[in-house]
Write an enzyme that holds these catalytic residues in place. Structure first.
Site, mmCIF file in Angstrom:
data_model
loop_
_atom_site.group_PDB
_atom_site.id
_atom_site.type_symbol
_atom_site.label_atom_id
_atom_site.label_comp_id
_atom_site.label_asym_id
_atom_site.label_seq_id
_atom_site.Cartn_x
_atom_site.Cartn_y
_atom_site.Cartn_z
ATOM 1 N N ASP A 98 0.871 -1.169 0.125
ATOM 2 C CA ASP A 98 0.082 0.031 -0.041
ATOM 3 C C ASP A 98 0.954 1.136 0.007
ATOM 4 O O ASP A 98 1.709 1.443 0.874
ATOM 5 C CB ASP A 98 -0.823 0.158 1.203
ATOM 6 N N GLU B 54 -1.344 -1.432 -5.887
ATOM 7 C CA GLU B 54 -2.531 -0.748 -6.926
ATOM 8 C C GLU B 54 -2.043 0.290 -7.964
ATOM 9 O O GLU B 54 -1.291 0.948 -7.715
ATOM 10 C CB GLU B 54 -3.466 0.087 -5.858
ATOM 11 N N CYS C 67 -12.356 -6.045 5.097
ATOM 12 C CA CYS C 67 -11.561 -7.052 6.126
ATOM 13 C C CYS C 67 -10.860 -7.936 5.442
ATOM 14 O O CYS C 67 -11.406 -8.774 4.678
ATOM 15 C CB CYS C 67 -12.592 -7.542 7.206
ATOM 16 N N CYS D 206 -11.976 -11.682 6.658
ATOM 17 C CA CYS D 206 -13.164 -12.504 6.511
ATOM 18 C C CYS D 206 -13.864 -11.758 5.089
ATOM 19 O O CYS D 206 -14.999 -12.342 4.570
ATOM 20 C CB CYS D 206 -14.178 -12.316 7.640
ATOM 21 N N CYS E 50 -13.024 -5.179 12.754
ATOM 22 C CA CYS E 50 -14.090 -5.839 11.933
ATOM 23 C C CYS E 50 -15.175 -6.264 12.797
ATOM 24 O O CYS E 50 -15.356 -7.140 13.674
ATOM 25 C CB CYS E 50 -13.366 -7.034 11.152
ATOM 26 N N CYS F 195 -16.052 -10.241 11.954
ATOM 27 C CA CYS F 195 -15.185 -11.349 12.588
ATOM 28 C C CYS F 195 -14.235 -11.032 13.695
ATOM 29 O O CYS F 195 -13.401 -11.693 14.390
ATOM 30 C CB CYS F 195 -14.090 -12.090 11.540
ATOM 31 N N ASP G 51 -3.471 0.544 6.846
ATOM 32 C CA ASP G 51 -2.657 0.116 5.539
ATOM 33 C C ASP G 51 -2.205 -1.026 5.322
ATOM 34 O O ASP G 51 -2.102 -1.897 4.368
ATOM 35 C CB ASP G 51 -1.255 0.992 5.716
HETATM 36 ZN ZN LIG Z 1 -13.632 -9.634 9.294
#
Ligand SMILES: [Zn+2]
Length: 395
Positions: A188, A272, A324, A327, A343, A346, A353
């Protein structure tokens, strides 16, 4: 693979004068080319490339206002013509979608102040002993900071706004593949932290670079307060140019070191694409950091190719900082001030980052998986499987 090697030049005062003339001639030819093409376009006429060249060089030398063009090596003028043609064509092709990437603006005339350059192919320069011979200028002293890997095919002679001269050679360099490894990383690229990897490694922009950037900003403000055409303005402009060089060199040096480390440590690096990343579409992209990102990604691509490793930019927009990585739940957009989050689905705790880098790694792997028909195992694994006869048909 073709790469550029850059060296400092130390032309004598006489050679500096001769170079100034050549820079001036190339600049005039470039600007004449643009003007002629625009005039023809406005009049609805089609003009061939060779006709443009004939008019702005060959015929121009015969008229008194342009006869001094004969003082420049003709190859420099022809290259200026080619540069103008490419600039014009890029601009022309850009809005109709013939050309990829961001929209290219109307080519601007070259100016007397600022960076000056000429491009020379084999018949305009040669290496004579330790010196660089440039036609109609002479044998210029070069500071060979490292040896050239092969005979250069062309050279660009540059005068930077701070008054320094450089030669940038285009050379063909043999690839030097590193042993194949199996580590892969997503990265990133950001503002405070230059790079955060999916392994959680943080590579910050060095503190001295930020200090230099602040000094530069101050010098730029001082420049804007000086009176136009004054001696103080000239001094301030030079000071800004010197600081620009220092910031640029420091950033480039740091980018080289960062890129080589990432490429050495990983068999594949995913990032990216700036064109599709969320930040590139905001006003932040206009900031000075934009140049730093593009530079780092370019160096990564270059070094990966040289060392036989993979650098892949994910081609579509991934909401990398919203999802996330554990998950896959999309937690919605978050302001840049949110550095860590948990999250809701989960319960995984994320550094913003590092989480983004992990998503980029997953997206990059998935893209390569699709592109190469399902086989993204490291090359040594594929080779071993092939030898054991388990790899699908030896092609
Ligand atoms: Zn998660």
């Amino acid at each position: 693979m073709l790469v550029r090697y850059r060296y400092r030049l130390c032309p004598s005062p006489g050679q500096q004068q001769a170079l100034a003339k050549v820079f001036g001639c190339a600049r005039v030819v470039f600007n004449d080319c643009l003007r002629l093409r625009e005039e023809c376009h406005a009049a609805g006429e089609v003009i061939s490339d060779s006709e443009v060249q004939r008019q702005v060089i060959t015929l121009a030398k015969a008229i008194p206002e342009r006869e001094w063009l004969a003082e420049a090596p003709s190859v420099a003028l022809v290259q200026a013509c080619n540069d103008a043609r490419r600039a014009y064509r890029n601009w022309f092709d850009s809005p109709v979608g013939k050309r990829k990437g961001r929209r290219i603006g109307r080519p601007r005339p070259r100016r007397k102040h600022g960076r000056q350059s000429i491009r020379l192919t084999r018949n305009g320069f040669s290496l004579r002993g330790e010196r660089l011979y440039v036609a109609k200028v002479g044998e210029i002293c070069v500071r060979w900071s490292r040896p050239l890997p092969s005979v250069p095919s062309s050279v660009t002679v540059i005068k930077e706004p701070d008054g320094r001269y450089y030669a940038s050679f285009v050379v063909d360099r043999q690839a030097a593949p590193l042993p194949v490894g199996d580590r892969e990383a997503g990265i990133d690229v950001g503002l405070d932290r230059l790079v955060v990897t999916s392994d959680g490694e943080i590579i910050a922009n060095p503190r001295f670079l930020r200090a230099k950037e602040r000094t530069l900003a101050r010098a730029q403000r001082a420049l804007s307060r000086t009176a136009k055409g004054s001696a103080n303005r000239a001094k301030a402009r030079r000071r800004v140019a010197v600081l620009h060089r220092k910031v640029r060199d420091t950033r480039l040096d740091h980018a080289h070191k960062t890129a080589i480390r990432l490429v050495r440590d990983n068999q594949a690096v995913y990032a990216e694409d700036l064109a599709v990343s969320g930040l590139a579409r905001t006003r932040l992209a206009k900031s000075v950091h934009d140049a730093g990102w593009a530079q780092l990604l370019r160096l990564l691509a270059e070094k990966a190719e040289h060392y036989g490793r993979t650098f892949h930019r994910i081609g579509r927009f991934v909401p990398s900082s919203q999802t996330c990585s554990a998950c896959g739940m999309n937690d919605g957009p978050k302001p840049l001030s949110v550095r860590t989050w948990t999250c809701a689905a989960c319960g995984a705790a994320h550094d913003r980052d590092v989480n983004a880098a992990r998503n980029i790694l997953a997206a990059g792997r998935a893209e390569r998986l699709n592109a190469c028909g399902g086989d993204v195992r490291p090359r040594h694994a594929v080779a071993a499987a092939g030898e054991a006869g388990t790899h699908r048909g030896a092609a």
